[in-house]
Design an enzyme around this catalytic site. Structure first.
Site, PDB file in Angstrom:
ATOM      1  N   CYS A 181       1.198  -1.487  -0.071  1.00 23.69           N
ATOM      2  CA  CYS A 181      -0.084  -0.073   0.307  1.00 23.69           C
ATOM      3  C   CYS A 181       0.354   1.485   0.285  1.00 23.69           C
ATOM      4  O   CYS A 181       2.011   1.291   0.948  1.00 23.69           O
ATOM      5  CB  CYS A 181      -1.053  -0.111   1.313  1.00 23.69           C
ATOM      6  SG  CYS A 181      -2.084   1.675   1.312  1.00 23.69           S
ATOM      7  N   CYS A 233       0.169   3.759   2.938  1.00 23.00           N
ATOM      8  CA  CYS A 233       0.565   2.844   4.129  1.00 23.00           C
ATOM      9  C   CYS A 233       2.613   3.025   4.294  1.00 23.00           C
ATOM     10  O   CYS A 233       2.062   3.668   5.581  1.00 23.00           O
ATOM     11  CB  CYS A 233       0.959   1.739   4.231  1.00 23.00           C
ATOM     12  SG  CYS A 233      -1.454   0.856   3.622  1.00 23.00           S
TER      13      CYS A 233
END
Length: 99
Positions: free
Chosen positions: A25, A28
């Site tokens: 991600c 992230c």
């Protein structure tokens, strides 16, 4: 990591930040460095990282539908949560309200 362990950490610590993430991600990954900086500034806050790919049951238990997702608990109560990228100032402000 199990939900029981997370619940124990939340019950034994005044303030806990739970970070739901995945290694693939992009947002992230950007949030990772920010949370590392924040962790140094808030030594009284316990930080938990949950990889949603490795701990899918926990992600399901917490109803995680998108990542990154941050939950902040204070005195065993969920006091703040958000999904998506947030900058360091935003997260620090959320934690500052509690200390």
């Amino acid at each position: 990591m199990t939900k029981e362990i997370i619940e124990q950490i939340i019950s034994k610590n005044k303030t806990v930040l739970v970070d739901f993430y995945a290694p693939w991600c992009g947002p992230c990954k950007m949030l990772k460095n920010i949370l590392q900086n924040i962790e140094k500034k808030y030594p009284n806050v316990s930080f938990i990282k949950i990889n949603v790919d490795d701990d899918a049951e926990i992600a399901h238990f917490f109803n995680i539908s998108s990542i990154p997702a941050i939950f902040i608990y204070n005195e065993q109560k969920l006091v703040s949560s958000f999904k998506g990228f947030r900058d360091e100032e935003y997260i620090s402000n959320e934690l500052s309200k509690l200390n």
